[in-house]
Motif scaffolding. Sequence first.
Motif: not given
Length: 210
Positions: A190-191, A203-206
């Motif tokens: 993701h990152a 890579n967004a937290c939600f």
Amino acid sequence: MEDRQLTNADNENGRKCACGGAAPFFVGLVVALVFGWWAFPEMLYSQKEQPIRFSHKVHVNDAGMECKQCHSLREDGSFAGLPSTASCAECHSDVIGSDPEEARFVAEYVKSGKEVKWLVYQYQPDNVFFSHAAHSLDGCNQCHQFSERELCNLCHLDVADSDKAPTHYENKLTGYSKQTMKMWQCERCHANENHLGVTNSSNACFVCHK
């Protein structure tokens, strides 16, 4: 002259005291490191084995079964993960081999309809949602060419050649498995686009946390 001799003697004694004080410090440091890196983790986790000795080798390599035949998806895209007694009984309604563990499984679980209380290696915290549907062969193989086994092994232990399930390490404080995926493992894809090449993963937290 006498004062100078006394001063020299005092300096020598001071150096001896300094050296003598350093030794206990370094011994204490070594003991602390050993306890922190080895002893404490050993004390923190209890080791448990699965209720039934299950051979992935027999089912995957010998019988040619795929992961999804036992580990199925829920409607929301997450894995139910754990095979039910009924699904196992489709092949093991009676004993078909010479393994005493199979005979015990049929006698204790199939005949009574009781479910096996499998230990979960990858049980995620309540604030984490992981969709296996989003990480399926159909989705990932738009850019990559994975076999099902290769894709599963990106996150899970490769147990296809194993005659017994891995030891389950359970945290005595939290109850979670030591093998539960950590955030840094998810961020490999993701990152870090360089891990498996170009990725469309967010890579967004939600995306993973709720």
